[in-house]
Enzyme design. Structure first.
Site, PDB file in Angstrom:
ATOM      1  N   THR A   8       0.972  -1.057   0.096  1.00 22.66           N
ATOM      2  CA  THR A   8      -0.179   0.071   0.078  1.00 22.66           C
ATOM      3  C   THR A   8       0.929   1.197  -0.032  1.00 22.66           C
ATOM      4  O   THR A   8       1.939   1.247   0.521  1.00 22.66           O
ATOM      5  CB  THR A   8      -0.889   0.211   1.238  1.00 22.66           C
ATOM      6  OG1 THR A   8      -1.964   1.006   1.181  1.00 22.66           O
ATOM      7  CG2 THR A   8      -0.216  -0.084   2.605  1.00 22.66           C
ATOM      8  N   GLY A  12      -1.855   6.499   5.847  1.00 22.64           N
ATOM      9  CA  GLY A  12      -2.561   6.091   6.985  1.00 22.64           C
ATOM     10  C   GLY A  12      -2.858   4.711   7.216  1.00 22.64           C
ATOM     11  O   GLY A  12      -2.716   4.132   8.536  1.00 22.64           O
ATOM     12  N   ASP A  72      -7.304  -5.827   1.185  1.00 25.08           N
ATOM     13  CA  ASP A  72      -8.408  -5.138   0.513  1.00 25.08           C
ATOM     14  C   ASP A  72      -9.625  -5.122   1.656  1.00 25.08           C
ATOM     15  O   ASP A  72      -9.638  -6.335   2.153  1.00 25.08           O
ATOM     16  CB  ASP A  72      -8.763  -5.862  -0.867  1.00 25.08           C
ATOM     17  CG  ASP A  72      -9.522  -5.018  -1.547  1.00 25.08           C
ATOM     18  OD1 ASP A  72      -9.276  -3.626  -1.596  1.00 25.08           O
ATOM     19  OD2 ASP A  72     -10.651  -5.328  -2.207  1.00 25.08           O
ATOM     20  N   SER A  73     -10.071  -4.198   1.757  1.00 31.03           N
ATOM     21  CA  SER A  73     -10.990  -3.953   2.625  1.00 31.03           C
ATOM     22  C   SER A  73     -11.972  -2.770   2.300  1.00 31.03           C
ATOM     23  O   SER A  73     -11.854  -2.090   1.408  1.00 31.03           O
ATOM     24  CB  SER A  73     -10.285  -3.337   4.099  1.00 31.03           C
ATOM     25  OG  SER A  73      -9.672  -2.342   3.719  1.00 31.03           O
ATOM     26  N   ASP A 158     -14.597   5.508   8.477  1.00 29.98           N
ATOM     27  CA  ASP A 158     -14.421   5.604   9.991  1.00 29.98           C
ATOM     28  C   ASP A 158     -15.474   6.672  10.951  1.00 29.98           C
ATOM     29  O   ASP A 158     -15.976   6.118  11.732  1.00 29.98           O
ATOM     30  CB  ASP A 158     -13.012   5.651  10.478  1.00 29.98           C
ATOM     31  CG  ASP A 158     -12.141   4.643  10.197  1.00 29.98           C
ATOM     32  OD1 ASP A 158     -12.571   3.261   9.914  1.00 29.98           O
ATOM     33  OD2 ASP A 158     -11.108   4.841  10.431  1.00 29.98           O
ATOM     34  N   HIS A 183     -11.397  -4.548  11.916  1.00 28.06           N
ATOM     35  CA  HIS A 183     -11.534  -5.446  10.950  1.00 28.06           C
ATOM     36  C   HIS A 183     -10.013  -5.759  10.443  1.00 28.06           C
ATOM     37  O   HIS A 183      -9.696  -6.962  10.165  1.00 28.06           O
ATOM     38  CB  HIS A 183     -12.402  -5.192   9.491  1.00 28.06           C
ATOM     39  CG  HIS A 183     -12.020  -3.920   8.994  1.00 28.06           C
ATOM     40  ND1 HIS A 183     -12.032  -2.791   9.932  1.00 28.06           N
ATOM     41  CD2 HIS A 183     -11.585  -3.418   7.644  1.00 28.06           C
ATOM     42  CE1 HIS A 183     -11.585  -1.673   9.001  1.00 28.06           C
ATOM     43  NE2 HIS A 183     -11.585  -2.235   7.749  1.00 28.06           N
TER      44      HIS A 183
END
EC number: 3.6.1.66
Length: 200
Positions: A8, A12, A72-73, A158, A183
Protein backbone atom coordinates in the site's frame (compact mmCIF):
# COMPACT_ATOMS: atom_id res chain seq x y z
CA UNK A 1 15.74 -9.93 9.59
CA UNK A 2 13.41 -10.55 6.65
CA UNK A 3 12.06 -7.51 4.86
CA UNK A 4 8.29 -7.63 4.45
CA UNK A 5 6.59 -5.28 1.98
CA UNK A 6 3.19 -3.80 2.79
CA UNK A 7 1.42 -3.46 -0.54
CA UNK A 8 0.00 0.00 0.00
CA UNK A 9 1.01 3.61 -0.53
CA UNK A 10 -1.79 4.85 1.75
CA UNK A 11 0.10 6.56 4.60
CA UNK A 12 -2.78 6.07 7.05
CA UNK A 13 -2.96 2.37 6.30
CA UNK A 14 0.84 1.93 6.52
CA UNK A 15 0.90 3.54 9.96
CA UNK A 16 -2.04 1.43 11.13
CA UNK A 17 -0.57 -1.84 9.80
CA UNK A 18 2.87 -1.19 11.26
CA UNK A 19 1.30 -0.59 14.68
CA UNK A 20 -0.88 -3.71 14.46
CA UNK A 21 1.97 -5.97 13.35
CA UNK A 22 4.44 -4.50 15.86
CA UNK A 23 1.94 -4.98 18.70
CA UNK A 24 1.58 -8.60 17.60
CA UNK A 25 5.35 -9.00 17.97
CA UNK A 26 6.19 -9.56 14.31
CA UNK A 27 9.99 -9.15 14.14
CA UNK A 28 10.29 -8.22 10.49
CA UNK A 29 11.49 -5.09 8.71
CA UNK A 30 8.22 -3.60 7.42
CA UNK A 31 8.24 -1.16 4.51
CA UNK A 32 5.44 0.31 2.42
CA UNK A 33 5.18 0.06 -1.35
CA UNK A 34 6.23 3.72 -1.46
CA UNK A 35 9.79 2.44 -0.88
CA UNK A 36 9.54 0.97 -4.40
CA UNK A 37 8.16 3.86 -6.49
CA UNK A 38 8.97 2.15 -9.81
CA UNK A 39 6.33 -0.52 -9.19
CA UNK A 40 2.98 0.44 -10.74
CA UNK A 41 -0.28 0.21 -8.83
CA UNK A 42 -2.19 -3.02 -9.34
CA UNK A 43 -5.65 -2.93 -10.87
CA UNK A 44 -8.14 -4.40 -8.43
CA UNK A 45 -10.00 -6.67 -10.85
CA UNK A 46 -11.08 -9.25 -8.28
CA UNK A 47 -14.70 -9.61 -7.24
CA UNK A 48 -13.95 -10.26 -3.57
CA UNK A 49 -11.73 -8.62 -0.96
CA UNK A 50 -9.59 -11.80 -0.87
CA UNK A 51 -9.03 -11.81 -4.64
CA UNK A 52 -7.96 -8.16 -4.65
CA UNK A 53 -5.63 -8.64 -1.67
CA UNK A 54 -3.96 -11.59 -3.42
CA UNK A 55 -3.59 -9.67 -6.69
CA UNK A 56 -1.75 -6.87 -4.89
CA UNK A 57 0.42 -9.16 -2.74
CA UNK A 58 1.48 -11.36 -5.68
CA UNK A 59 2.28 -8.37 -7.91
CA UNK A 60 4.54 -6.82 -5.28
CA UNK A 61 6.23 -10.12 -4.35
CA UNK A 62 6.93 -10.81 -8.02
CA UNK A 63 8.24 -7.29 -8.69
CA UNK A 64 10.51 -7.12 -5.63
CA UNK A 65 11.46 -10.73 -5.01
CA UNK A 66 10.42 -10.23 -1.39
CA UNK A 67 7.46 -11.48 0.67
CA UNK A 68 4.53 -9.10 0.38
CA UNK A 69 1.48 -8.45 2.50
CA UNK A 70 -1.61 -6.75 1.12
CA UNK A 71 -5.14 -6.16 2.19
CA UNK A 72 -8.37 -5.19 0.59
CA UNK A 73 -11.08 -3.85 2.77
CA UNK A 74 -14.28 -1.92 2.66
CA UNK A 75 -17.65 -1.16 4.12
CA UNK A 76 -20.55 -3.54 3.55
CA UNK A 77 -23.98 -2.04 4.25
CA UNK A 78 -26.79 -4.50 5.01
CA UNK A 79 -29.60 -2.51 3.39
CA UNK A 80 -27.47 -2.07 0.24
CA UNK A 81 -26.90 -5.84 -0.03
CA UNK A 82 -23.24 -5.49 0.95
CA UNK A 83 -22.41 -2.42 -1.13
CA UNK A 84 -20.22 -0.45 -1.45
CA UNK A 85 -18.09 -3.54 -0.66
CA UNK A 86 -15.07 -3.87 -2.96
CA UNK A 87 -15.98 -0.50 -4.48
CA UNK A 88 -15.75 1.36 -1.14
CA UNK A 89 -12.72 3.50 -2.05
CA UNK A 90 -14.29 4.64 -5.33
CA UNK A 91 -17.98 4.62 -4.40
CA UNK A 92 -18.46 8.23 -5.50
CA UNK A 93 -16.45 7.72 -8.69
CA UNK A 94 -12.94 8.93 -7.88
CA UNK A 95 -10.66 6.55 -5.98
CA UNK A 96 -9.79 7.68 -2.47
CA UNK A 97 -12.13 10.68 -2.18
CA UNK A 98 -13.23 9.94 1.38
CA UNK A 99 -15.53 12.94 1.75
CA UNK A 100 -17.35 12.30 -1.53
CA UNK A 101 -17.76 8.62 -0.63
CA UNK A 102 -19.17 9.51 2.79
CA UNK A 103 -21.53 12.11 1.37
CA UNK A 104 -22.89 9.76 -1.29
CA UNK A 105 -23.40 6.87 1.10
CA UNK A 106 -25.12 9.04 3.70
CA UNK A 107 -27.43 10.43 0.99
CA UNK A 108 -28.26 6.90 -0.18
CA UNK A 109 -29.30 5.75 3.29
CA UNK A 110 -30.66 9.06 4.60
CA UNK A 111 -34.22 7.77 5.03
CA UNK A 112 -33.26 4.39 6.48
CA UNK A 113 -34.39 3.88 10.09
CA UNK A 114 -31.77 3.26 12.78
CA UNK A 115 -32.73 -0.39 13.20
CA UNK A 116 -31.91 -1.03 9.53
CA UNK A 117 -28.55 0.77 9.42
CA UNK A 118 -26.42 -2.30 10.14
CA UNK A 119 -23.07 -2.55 8.39
CA UNK A 120 -19.62 -4.02 8.81
CA UNK A 121 -16.09 -3.30 7.78
CA UNK A 122 -14.49 -6.32 6.10
CA UNK A 123 -10.79 -6.95 5.51
CA UNK A 124 -8.93 -9.69 3.68
CA UNK A 125 -5.20 -9.78 4.45
CA UNK A 126 -2.94 -11.75 2.12
CA UNK A 127 0.66 -12.90 2.24
CA UNK A 128 2.37 -13.82 -1.04
CA UNK A 129 5.89 -15.14 -1.41
CA UNK A 130 8.02 -14.80 -4.55
CA UNK A 131 7.67 -18.58 -5.14
CA UNK A 132 3.88 -18.22 -5.46
CA UNK A 133 2.95 -19.43 -1.98
CA UNK A 134 -0.09 -17.54 -0.72
CA UNK A 135 -2.34 -17.31 2.32
CA UNK A 136 -5.41 -15.18 3.03
CA UNK A 137 -7.22 -14.45 6.30
CA UNK A 138 -10.21 -12.22 6.98
CA UNK A 139 -11.60 -10.01 9.72
CA UNK A 140 -14.81 -8.05 10.32
CA UNK A 141 -16.01 -5.22 12.52
CA UNK A 142 -19.79 -5.04 12.85
CA UNK A 143 -21.66 -1.90 13.73
CA UNK A 144 -24.30 0.66 12.84
CA UNK A 145 -24.09 3.62 10.48
CA UNK A 146 -24.56 7.04 12.02
CA UNK A 147 -26.67 9.72 10.31
CA UNK A 148 -23.74 12.17 10.33
CA UNK A 149 -19.95 11.83 10.56
CA UNK A 150 -18.32 12.14 14.00
CA UNK A 151 -14.65 12.17 14.93
CA UNK A 152 -11.42 13.11 13.19
CA UNK A 153 -9.33 9.95 13.58
CA UNK A 154 -8.85 7.14 11.11
CA UNK A 155 -9.79 7.43 7.46
CA UNK A 156 -12.37 6.28 4.94
CA UNK A 157 -15.76 5.48 6.45
CA UNK A 158 -14.49 5.55 10.06
CA UNK A 159 -16.52 8.69 10.94
CA UNK A 160 -19.87 6.97 10.30
CA UNK A 161 -19.48 3.41 11.64
CA UNK A 162 -20.28 2.95 15.31
CA UNK A 163 -18.98 -0.48 16.36
CA UNK A 164 -21.27 -2.84 18.27
CA UNK A 165 -21.05 -2.14 22.00
CA UNK A 166 -19.57 1.34 21.43
CA UNK A 167 -21.07 4.80 21.78
CA UNK A 168 -18.38 6.35 19.56
CA UNK A 169 -17.58 5.99 15.88
CA UNK A 170 -14.33 4.42 14.71
CA UNK A 171 -13.07 7.96 14.03
CA UNK A 172 -13.64 8.90 17.68
CA UNK A 173 -11.61 5.96 19.01
CA UNK A 174 -7.90 6.26 19.72
CA UNK A 175 -5.65 4.43 17.29
CA UNK A 176 -4.99 1.79 19.95
CA UNK A 177 -8.71 1.29 20.66
CA UNK A 178 -9.52 1.04 16.98
CA UNK A 179 -6.68 -1.37 16.19
CA UNK A 180 -7.80 -3.65 19.03
CA UNK A 181 -11.26 -4.20 17.48
CA UNK A 182 -10.95 -3.26 13.82
CA UNK A 183 -11.48 -5.55 10.85
CA UNK A 184 -7.94 -4.80 9.71
CA UNK A 185 -6.54 -5.46 13.18
CA UNK A 186 -8.34 -8.81 13.36
CA UNK A 187 -7.20 -9.86 9.89
CA UNK A 188 -3.57 -8.86 10.35
CA UNK A 189 -3.33 -10.39 13.82
CA UNK A 190 -4.61 -13.62 12.23
CA UNK A 191 -1.94 -13.27 9.54
CA UNK A 192 0.94 -13.02 12.04
CA UNK A 193 1.15 -16.79 12.75
CA UNK A 194 1.03 -17.42 9.00
CA UNK A 195 3.97 -15.05 8.46
CA UNK A 196 5.86 -16.76 11.28
CA UNK A 197 5.12 -20.20 9.81
CA UNK A 198 6.24 -19.31 6.29
CA UNK A 199 9.08 -16.88 7.03
CA UNK A 200 10.33 -18.07 10.42
Amino acid sequence: MTRLILATRNAGKITELRAILADAGLPHDLVGADAYPHIPDVKETGVTFAENALLKAHALAEATGLPAVADDSGLCVDVLNGAPGIFSARWAGRHGDDQANLDLLLAQIADIADEHRGAHFACAAALALPDGTERVVEGQLKGTLRHAPAGTGGFGYDPILQPEGETRTCAELTAEEKNAISHRGKAFRALVPVVRELLG
